[in-house]
Write an enzyme that holds these catalytic residues in place. Structure first.
Site, PDB file in Angstrom:
ATOM      1  N   LYS A 193      -5.298 -88.980  70.992  1.00  0.00           N
ATOM      2  CA  LYS A 193      -4.876 -88.304  72.219  1.00  0.00           C
ATOM      3  C   LYS A 193      -4.986 -89.270  73.389  1.00  0.00           C
ATOM      4  O   LYS A 193      -6.072 -89.646  73.799  1.00  0.00           O
ATOM      5  CB  LYS A 193      -5.733 -87.074  72.517  1.00  0.00           C
ATOM      6  CG  LYS A 193      -5.136 -86.270  73.688  1.00  0.00           C
ATOM      7  CD  LYS A 193      -6.126 -85.335  74.353  1.00  0.00           C
ATOM      8  CE  LYS A 193      -6.871 -85.931  75.497  1.00  0.00           C
ATOM      9  NZ  LYS A 193      -6.120 -86.194  76.727  1.00  0.00           N
ATOM     10  N   GLU A 267     -17.553 -95.412  73.939  1.00  0.00           N
ATOM     11  CA  GLU A 267     -17.512 -96.519  74.914  1.00  0.00           C
ATOM     12  C   GLU A 267     -17.426 -95.856  76.269  1.00  0.00           C
ATOM     13  O   GLU A 267     -16.390 -95.302  76.636  1.00  0.00           O
ATOM     14  CB  GLU A 267     -16.278 -97.398  74.701  1.00  0.00           C
ATOM     15  CG  GLU A 267     -16.149 -97.970  73.314  1.00  0.00           C
ATOM     16  CD  GLU A 267     -17.076 -99.140  73.056  1.00  0.00           C
ATOM     17  OE1 GLU A 267     -17.875 -99.487  73.954  1.00  0.00           O
ATOM     18  OE2 GLU A 267     -17.001 -99.701  71.951  1.00  0.00           O
ATOM     19  N   CYS A 301     -14.204-100.231  82.863  1.00  0.00           N
ATOM     20  CA  CYS A 301     -15.553 -99.750  82.527  1.00  0.00           C
ATOM     21  C   CYS A 301     -16.574-100.861  82.627  1.00  0.00           C
ATOM     22  O   CYS A 301     -17.717-100.626  82.971  1.00  0.00           O
ATOM     23  CB  CYS A 301     -15.562 -99.121  81.139  1.00  0.00           C
ATOM     24  SG  CYS A 301     -14.837-100.165  79.885  1.00  0.00           S
ATOM     25  N   GLU A 399     -20.923 -95.051  89.105  1.00  0.00           N
ATOM     26  CA  GLU A 399     -19.734 -95.831  88.803  1.00  0.00           C
ATOM     27  C   GLU A 399     -18.619 -95.363  89.738  1.00  0.00           C
ATOM     28  O   GLU A 399     -18.266 -94.181  89.738  1.00  0.00           O
ATOM     29  CB  GLU A 399     -19.345 -95.599  87.343  1.00  0.00           C
ATOM     30  CG  GLU A 399     -18.200 -96.447  86.878  1.00  0.00           C
ATOM     31  CD  GLU A 399     -17.892 -96.235  85.400  1.00  0.00           C
ATOM     32  OE1 GLU A 399     -18.056 -95.105  84.905  1.00  0.00           O
ATOM     33  OE2 GLU A 399     -17.479 -97.206  84.746  1.00  0.00           O
TER      34      GLU A 399
END
Lengths: 795, 332
Positions: A193, A267, A301, A399
């Site tokens: 997906k 991850e 990331c 983040e």
């Protein structure tokens, strides 16, 4: 009309748009919308709901994609399940040919894919053209190789089955490649997906799969939103979930898959440090920052988003950074001279904007270059440097996932390491220093899965990528990445159901203690190198199969676990000791165990009712196994990956730190030793919870530990109700990995509780603890995490 | 100091270098602790040309700009006054009338930056270029090795200047770099600068011999401190000549020097630059790393002989839309 004469004065770059007519024409042919790619065919786009896919650079509609329902997911999983039967049986060579064909066809379509990706995501064409797409084909080439080599390089392993893969919007096609290439190479089939913001290159990839004749059902693409992903995660026909995305969603997935037995790799996010020492090549470090945080709009990331700079050079470096920022060009992603394109969506832009405002509110000084002209339409954000930020500032902790760099200073290498590790995340780090001793020292002390020395954001299919801590687990790329898509043949031996143990602290009205022919022995807990009475003050009766009480064991509780973990946290030097040193101590344990073999045999016989032969065999196994891991202590080698020329890419096997181990009832000594020794050999400190039913062999064992020079805190033993202790261990943020081999402990409960700090959990299942399947590299691999350190060299 | 630097680097309107580098005392502290990471420099150099693209009218203009920065060079054993005269003719009128018209530059036809020759060819070049405004540059000081005695090297400069050379391309003594004898190197270059008088001094570092980028940086700094008007990569005779990584380090030295002293020093890559694409890459490097002022011939030169022909062909393509052949353009 522009005149040459005028340009000679201005010397401006002028516009340099990449043509997109081929992509526009392709989108035109899909004007009716995209269906899902299931079983080798596209579904009817008109069926069911759909969603808009827009170009973030101008907000215009690019296409409509189908919103996948649970039924769509079900059909895709069914197709993947059917395809798995034959795909997994193909020879590695046959699979390699398909992967090779995919790699070649991606190369042949590279500009098409680059332009499409840029239009869908908003990232500059330079990046999709020079970085994303070349890495995509590289990944398929690399894994064509693994498909070919699988049988010879991974004997005893088999594919997992149907893999559900959910990928983010920041590197849409690259993340697809990272997921699909290893899955297919290992013989799995997939349902993927893509992110709802960026599904288009995945759909183009589906067409490439069809073009190369990939068998139907091997790759299925279901587009949709969060609910589509949730349906995929929940599907019973899926054996493995691979997810890249936010830590929050990772946590949801961990919880949703708890107890399902699905293999899981995550991850997740990061707040990666970018450390600049005063002996660094500062101008190059500035370029490193450009690649770290102003690459892909900072939507990376592993972005080096936390600049840590040595105090003496901070102002000098900031000045250089600001000057460099003035040269950055924000604008049309399709312009070949654009450095920073559009942020993926309005939601993301709002998040970045509000976080920067928050940082300002908390006292940060915000710099944005005066030269930047933000386009009138589209979701653009200027490159930003925030100084005067402290570790406690919001912007230093969360983040941001935007082109925003926060900067802090440090005084010494130790402080740099402390600041760098002062985060929940542990994805990547970048170290800038011309001193190789300092660089490698810092690299070894950073808690991060990928470390670049004098570089940043280097990627290659041959190297593993993945995080420590709440940045997730599992690796993508290289040999270490392939394990995520393989299952070991063993671990199928059926163990007995764990018997219910009544751990009552009250004296038994019926049990008859054996006649006192020796002095009464007290089994305590073993915490921080000392025997300790249980915090609760309670003990429970240990009863043998004949119903006879053979002794009392401490009823440990959460405070005992807390104390054990605190002692373990202080025993950090164990991991830094030489492997030889650890081996010596393990040998010494074996030596002392051997000297007391008869005593342990007798204990096993009275406690478990084992025959003399079986008890002797179990003790012998425990001694042999300790030797086995003593032998392995200095042989669980890492690797040097073949990535780029003039780069040493070290894959180091590092201990997790503090591990929790829940031991089985079967083979109360051999099982305990089989789990504790590999973890110790690789440098972990261990909190072991012995069999609740038969804990006394383990408590006898602490006398061995006491006499074998094991440093305090390296091994703690907490007896009691394993199911309760398991919860505390799984909950504990300091515990970095957990093995559950206790049949009485609910895997779902442990999995769920582990989502707090996202520690990897190994629900190992029953096995024959006396056989070789209860030892080996799998145990070593599960007690370590791979840190990839990139060391470029050259004079 | 920072104020000066900011002004010197940032002012796009200042197109002419107003103040000649006066040099400073030898200041080893400005360069001795320099750190250069080769791999990182190579990464920057490799991606720089991929980060910027210049197309159409802009590209044509940039190529014309490159042309005006060329030191059209002949430095061969078989050079003769006749050969030099032909070169000068091309230097004064590098583009045909058709091209000039197509580019809209009939009123201000460009010339190359200078003509660069051996000392004995200076008289012929001066004669040929008379009245054109194109200066003559002469190599000197025992080019290309620089291993003749210092008095002879200085005398060679004086000779060339006396014959009318306005620019002198000297070579540095590599041995002094290997041995890190900065005072001796500084003194030699300072003496050469003095011998140059009004003529501008370009210091050739012969970076292919120096090997390490730290050496390149240090030699750049010593040359600038000793009063070089330009620093130049190569003689064209070393095994490796101008490369982007080496140029990047010299440019960083230029930037540091201007920040420290306020003096803008010029940069000249030489050797190995042959194509229009090379010209674009170096112009992008200058603009990105130093800014607009370094895109003019008073601060940027390209030492080349064959590049001009390629630029002409590209310009012809811009003007006519057809790909050109080398034989259609007058030889240099």
């Amino acid at each position: 009309m522009v005149h040459v004469k005028d340009v000679l004065k201005s010397m401006d770059y002028g516009p340099a748009p990449e043509g997109n007519e081929h992509v526009v024409a392709w989108l035109e042919t899909h004007k009716a919308g995209f269906g899902h790619f299931i079983d080798g065919k596209f579904t009817d786009p008109a069926a069911g709901k759909s969603f808009r896919v827009t170009n973030p650079a101008d907000g215009k509609l690019l296409a409509r994609a189908a919103h996948g329902t649970a039924e769509d997911v079900d059909r895709a999983v069914a197709a993947a399940t059917r395809a798995f039967k034959s795909w997994s049986k193909l020879s590695g060579h046959e699979r390699a040919k398909y992967l090779y064909a995919i790699a070649r066809n991606i190369q042949k379509r590279d500009r098409f894919l680059a332009v499409l990706e840029t239009m869908d995501n908003g990232k500059p064409i330079r990046e999709t053209r020079d970085i994303d797409i070349p890495l995509v084909s590289r990944h398929f080439y690399h894994h064509a190789g693994w498909a070919e080599l699988l049988e010879s390089e991974f004997p005893g392993y088999q594919p997992v089955g149907v893999c559900g893969q959910i990928i983010p919007w920041n590197f849409p096609l690259l993340m697809l490649a990272w997921k699909i290439a290893p899955a297919l190479a290992a013989g799995n089939t997939v349902v993927l997906k893509p992110a709802e913001q960026t599904p288009l290159t995945a759909l183009a990839f589906a067409e490439i799969c069809r073009e190369v004749g990939l068998p139907a059902g091997v790759v299925n693409i279901v587009t949709g939103e969060g609910d589509t992903g949730a349906a995929l995660v929940a599907h019973e026909g899926v054996q493995k979930i691979a997810f890249t995305g936010s830590t929050d969603v990772g946590r949801i997935i961990r919880t949703a898959t708890a107890g399902s037995g699905k293999k899981l790799s995550l991850e997740l996010g990061g707040k990666s440090p970018f450390i600049v020492f005063d002996d660094a090549d500062l101008d190059s470090a500035v370029e490193g920052l450009v690649d770290a945080i102003w690459f892909n709009q900072g939507e990376v990331c592993c972005a080096g988003s936390r600049l840590l700079v040595q105090e003496g050079i901070a102002e000098k470096l900031y000045a250089k950074v600001r000057a460099r920022m003035e040269m950055l060009r924000v604008g049309s992603p399709l312009d070949k001279s654009t450095d920073i394109g559009a942020v993926v969506s309005t939601e993301q832009l709002e998040r970045i904007t509000s976080l920067v405002a928050k940082g300002k509110e908390e006292g940060a000084e915000v710099f944005q270059p005066s030269s930047i002209q933000i386009p009138g339409t589209g979701t653009f954000f200027a490159p930003t440097l925030m100084t005067g930020v402290e570790p406690a500032s919001t912007v230093a902790v969360v983040e941001i996932f935007g082109p925003v760099l926060v900067a802090m200073t440090f005084r010494t290498p130790d402080e740099a390491v402390a600041l760098a590790n002062n985060t929940r995340f542990g994805l990547a780090a970048s170290i800038w220093s011309e001193n190789i001793n300092r660089s490698l020292d810092v690299a070894s002390r950073l808690k991060a899965g990928v470390i670049w020395i004098n570089a940043t954001n280097l990627f290659d299919a041959a190297a593993g990528f993945g995080g420590y801590r709440e940045s997730g687990y599992g690796r993508e790329g290289g040999r270490e990445g392939l394990y995520e898509y393989l299952a070991i043949d063993s671990a199928k031996a059926k163990g007995k159901e764990a018997a219910k143990v009544a751990m009552t602290a009250a004296p038994s009205p019926t049990a008859q203690i054996a006649a006192i022919d020796e002095v009464d022995r007290t089994a305590k807990l073993y915490i921080g190198g000392k025997q300790a009475r249980p915090d609760s003050g309670y003990s429970y009766a240990v009863v043998n199969p004949a119903g006879k009480q053979v002794g009392l064991a401490g009823l440990g509780n959460r405070k005992d676990v807390r104390n054990a973990v605190e002692a373990a946290a202080k025993a950090e030097s164990w991991g830094a000791a030489t492997a030889h040193n650890r081996a010596q101590i393990l040998y010494y344990i074996a030596e002392n165990l051997s000297a007391r073999a008869e005593e342990f045999e007798a204990r096993l016989r009275t406690m478990t009712g084992a025959s003399k032969r079986d008890a002797a065999e179990e003790v012998a196994t425990a001694i042999r196994r300790t030797f086995f891991y003593a032998g392995f202590a200095d042989k669980h080698d890492g690797a040097v990956h073949s990535t780029k020329s003039r780069h040493v890419t070290l894959a180091m096997n590092e201990p997790f730190g503090v591990m929790g181990v829940l031991c089985p009832d079967e083979a109360p000594l051999a099982g305990f030793v089989s789990l504790v020794m590999p973890a110790l050999a690789t440098g972990n400190r261990v909190i072991a919870v012995p069999s609740s039913r038969y804990p006394l062999a383990a408590t006898d064992f602490y006398q061995i530990v006491d006499t074998s020079d094991v440093p305090a805190g390296v091994l703690s033993i907490v007896t009691g109700n394993a199911a309760e202790l398991a919860k505390t261990l799984a909950d504990h943020d300091e515990i970095a990995a957990l093995w559950n081999f206790n049949g009485g402990v609910d895997a779902a409960l442990v999995d769920k509780a582990s989502s707090g700090n996202l520690k990897p959990v190994w629900n190992g299942g029953a096995r024959n603890w006396q056989s070789p399947e209860a030892q080996g590299r799998e145990f070593l691999r599960r007690s370590t995490q791979v840190k990839n350190i990139w060391v470029p060299y050259g004079e | 100091m920072h104020t000066t630097a900011a002004v010197a680097l940032a002012q796009p309107d200042v197109l002419r270098n107003s103040q000649r580098n006066a040099g400073t005392a030898l200041r080893p502290e400005a360069f001795e602790s320099i750190q250069v990471n080769l791999s990182a420099v190579e990464r920057r150099a490799a991606t720089l040309p991929t980060r910027r693209t210049v197309k159409k009218e802009y590209q044509a203009a940039w190529l014309v700009k490159a042309l005006t920065c060329i030191d059209l060079t002949t430095l061969a054993g078989d050079d003769t006054p006749g050969r030099v005269q032909r070169l000068c003719a091309k230097a004064m009128r590098p583009l045909s009338d058709t091209l000039l018209k197509g580019l809209g530059l009939e009123d201000e036809p460009p010339t190359v930056g200078a003509v660069c020759v051996y000392p004995t060819m200076v008289p012929a070049a001066v004669k040929a270029l008379k009245g054109s405004g194109v200066p003559v540059a002469s190599v000197a000081t025992g080019f290309p090795t620089g291993l003749t005695p210092l008095p002879q090297r200085l005398e060679e400069i004086r000779y060339a200047v006396g014959e009318g050379a306005e620019e002198i391309d000297i070579v540095i003594n590599r041995a002094l770099v290997f041995d890190q004898e900065w005072q001796a190197l500084y003194d030699e270059i300072a003496a050469m600068r003095e011998a140059c008088g009004e003529a501008h001094l370009k210091a050739i570092l012969a970076t292919g011999d120096l090997k390490t980028l730290r050496n390149v940086y240090k030699a750049s700094m010593v040359s600038m401190q000793a009063g070089a008007d330009f620093i130049k990569t190569s003689t064209g005779k070393e095994d490796v000549n101008a490369t982007l990584p080496v140029s990047l380090i010299m440019i960083r030295a230029l930037r540091d020097y201007v920040e420290e002293t306020g003096y803008r020093v010029g940069f000249k890559p030489a050797g190995g630059l042959k194509t229009a694409k090379d010209a674009m890459n170096w112009l992008i490097l200058m603009k990105e790393e130093l800014g607009r002022p370094w895109l003019e011939p008073d601060l940027f030169r390209i030492g080349a002989s064959s590049m001009l022909a390629d630029i002409e062909r590209q310009l012809e393509h811009f003007v006519t839309g057809r790909y050109s052949a080398a034989y259609r353009h007058p030889m240099a």
